[in-house]
Design a protein around this motif. Structure first.
Motif, short mmCIF file in Angstrom:
data_model
loop_
_atom_site.label_atom_id
_atom_site.label_comp_id
_atom_site.label_asym_id
_atom_site.label_seq_id
_atom_site.Cartn_x
_atom_site.Cartn_y
_atom_site.Cartn_z
N PHE A 191 0.84 -1.19 0.00
CA PHE A 191 0.00 0.00 0.00
C PHE A 191 0.88 1.24 0.00
CE2 PHE A 191 -3.00 -3.11 1.82
CZ PHE A 191 -4.10 -2.87 1.01
N CYS A 192 0.42 2.29 -0.67
CA CYS A 192 1.16 3.55 -0.70
C CYS A 192 1.00 4.29 0.62
CB CYS A 192 0.66 4.43 -1.84
SG CYS A 192 0.99 3.76 -3.48
N PRO A 193 2.08 4.62 1.30
CA PRO A 193 1.97 5.35 2.57
C PRO A 193 1.33 6.73 2.41
CG PRO A 193 4.16 4.40 2.30
CD PRO A 193 3.47 4.28 0.98
N TRP A 194 1.50 7.34 1.25
CA TRP A 194 0.96 8.68 1.03
C TRP A 194 -0.47 8.68 0.49
CZ3 TRP A 194 5.12 6.59 -1.63
CH2 TRP A 194 4.88 6.22 -2.95
N ASP A 195 -0.99 7.50 0.14
CA ASP A 195 -2.37 7.39 -0.34
C ASP A 195 -2.84 5.97 -0.10
OD1 ASP A 195 -4.81 7.33 -1.63
OD2 ASP A 195 -4.13 8.51 -3.35
N GLY A 196 -3.63 5.78 0.95
CA GLY A 196 -4.07 4.44 1.32
C GLY A 196 -4.96 3.77 0.31
N ALA A 197 -5.46 4.51 -0.66
CA ALA A 197 -6.32 3.91 -1.68
C ALA A 197 -5.52 3.28 -2.81
CB ALA A 197 -7.28 4.97 -2.26
N LEU A 198 -4.22 3.52 -2.83
CA LEU A 198 -3.39 3.01 -3.91
C LEU A 198 -2.60 1.78 -3.47
CD1 LEU A 198 -1.93 6.31 -5.45
CD2 LEU A 198 -3.94 5.02 -6.17
N LEU A 199 -2.54 0.82 -4.36
CA LEU A 199 -1.78 -0.40 -4.14
C LEU A 199 -0.79 -0.57 -5.28
CD1 LEU A 199 -1.52 -3.10 -2.46
CD2 LEU A 199 -3.06 -4.11 -4.16
N MET A 200 0.47 -0.79 -4.92
CA MET A 200 1.51 -0.99 -5.95
C MET A 200 1.87 -2.46 -6.02
SD MET A 200 4.11 2.22 -5.93
CE MET A 200 3.52 3.88 -6.22
N ALA A 230 11.27 -7.11 -11.11
CA ALA A 230 11.69 -6.70 -9.77
C ALA A 230 11.89 -7.90 -8.86
CB ALA A 230 10.65 -5.77 -9.17
N MET A 231 12.90 -7.80 -8.00
CA MET A 231 13.15 -8.81 -6.97
C MET A 231 12.74 -8.33 -5.58
SD MET A 231 14.44 -11.65 -8.18
CE MET A 231 15.29 -12.35 -6.77
N SER A 232 12.69 -7.02 -5.39
CA SER A 232 12.34 -6.45 -4.09
C SER A 232 11.69 -5.10 -4.29
CB SER A 232 13.57 -6.34 -3.18
OG SER A 232 14.60 -5.61 -3.82
N LEU A 233 10.94 -4.67 -3.27
CA LEU A 233 10.15 -3.45 -3.39
C LEU A 233 10.00 -2.81 -2.02
CD1 LEU A 233 8.07 -1.71 -5.15
CD2 LEU A 233 6.34 -3.31 -4.31
N SER A 234 10.13 -1.48 -1.96
CA SER A 234 9.89 -0.75 -0.72
C SER A 234 9.40 0.65 -1.05
CB SER A 234 11.16 -0.68 0.12
OG SER A 234 10.92 -0.01 1.35
N LEU A 235 8.44 1.15 -0.25
CA LEU A 235 7.88 2.48 -0.44
C LEU A 235 8.26 3.35 0.75
CD1 LEU A 235 6.10 0.57 -2.27
CD2 LEU A 235 4.31 2.29 -2.05
N SER A 236 8.72 4.55 0.47
CA SER A 236 9.12 5.47 1.52
C SER A 236 7.90 5.97 2.28
CB SER A 236 9.89 6.65 0.92
OG SER A 236 10.07 7.65 1.88
N PRO A 237 7.91 5.89 3.61
CA PRO A 237 6.76 6.34 4.38
C PRO A 237 6.62 7.86 4.46
CG PRO A 237 8.50 5.62 5.85
CD PRO A 237 8.95 5.30 4.46
N GLY A 238 7.70 8.60 4.18
CA GLY A 238 7.65 10.04 4.33
C GLY A 238 7.65 10.81 3.03
#
Length: 299
Positions: A191-200, A230-238
């Motif tokens: 889930f996108c930390p900056w928009d809870g309606a979005l899923l990546m 992609a082998m790994s994924l991370s979304l910045s919370p800030g």
């Protein structure tokens, strides 16, 4: 006894590894007077081999000199099967032997420390086959009644028992790596930390891309092309940053606000893990046994 040799013009030059002492002047001959040798295994670099026999012994031999260098002895038990651990990622010097015995016990011996590391009892009857997983962390053992136990090679905990072959002895166990040629990339979603309606989402598909799905609209709203799967994924919370690791030893940082991307090198293996810190100031990436820490500036 074991014969090792190489061809010469007259036939074969033979050297004998005799696991059991002979009287002075007596040459080794085939005989049923000595305990039977049940298995021969080789070290990953083929510098040594190990044998096990009916008298409960496990012997390690130097192949260059054919000399006995280490012996592990268990009294009043037959050692029926043996396995040499593979070279673990980042720890090639760590070599261990897994030995299965007639009472259903399994022992792990450290070759480098010349000591028994662990004893476990995953079977009620005699073991007939044993092997390590490709990473050396798991040991699989089979017994005379057809049960296969999957145990942790460090703790000795048996976490799974397979009974598909029950009723027939297990004669051999083979393992293979996950990273085969046709192995699919992982499916990852966050889930996108900056928009809870979005899923990546990233994963195997026709195209190499990041798919952004809007849960409120119930549809794909954006696709971000990628150079590799992609082998790994991370979304910045800030911040609106997306970190993606690839098997091609590369890291990509995507600014979802501007749509720009930047690639970074530094790892020597597949980047299988990406993690932003809660403050979004640092990014940790892992490849095999190495971790790199990246400072996120300009935010």
């Amino acid at each position: 006894m074991l014969w090792f040799g190489q061809p010469d013009p007259g036939g074969w030059n033979r050297k004998c590894l005799c696991p059991f002492p002979l009287p002075r002047g007596q040459h080794p001959q085939p005989s049923y007077g000595f305990p039977q040798v049940n298995e021969v295994v080789f070290s990953p670099g083929e510098s040594h081999c190990a044998t096990c026999s009916e008298d409960g012994s496990v012997r390690v031999w130097a192949l260059a000199s054919m000399e006995l260098v280490i012996q592990f002895q268990v009294l009043n038990q037959s050692c029926l099967c043996l396995a040499w651990s593979p070279q673990c990622c980042g720890r090639p010097e760590q070599q261990r032997l897994a030995a299965g015995y007639g009472d259903g016990s399994l022992r792990i011996f450290s070759v480098s420390r010349t000591a028994m590391e662990l004893k476990m009892h995953p079977h009620p009857v005699a073991l007939t086959a044993v092997t390590f997983s490709t990473d050396g962390q798991t040991v699989l053992s089979g017994d005379r009644d057809g049960l296969v136990a999957v145990s942790h090679s460090r703790t000795g905990m048996t976490f799974r028992v397979l009974s598909d072959h029950q009723g027939a002895p297990i004669s051999t166990i083979c393992v293979t790596r996950k990273e085969t040629q046709g192995h699919l990339p992982p499916s990852l979603a966050a889930f996108c930390p900056w928009d809870g309606a979005l899923l990546m989402y990233v994963g195997p598909g026709v195209d190499k891309e990041v798919i952004i799905y809007d849960l409120s609209q119930k549809q794909v709203v954006e696709k971000i092309p990628l150079p590799f799967f992609a082998m790994s994924l991370s979304l910045s919370p800030g911040t609106r940053l997306l970190a993606i690791g690839f098997a091609e030893c590369m890291l990509r940082l995507v600014d979802c606000a501007t749509g720009t991307a930047q690639d970074f090198a530094g790892h020597n293996n597949a980047v299988h893990l990406c993690r932003f810190t809660p403050s979004a100031r640092l990014l940790f990436t892992a490849a095999c046994n190495e971790i790199l820490v990246w400072e996120i500036s300009g935010r």
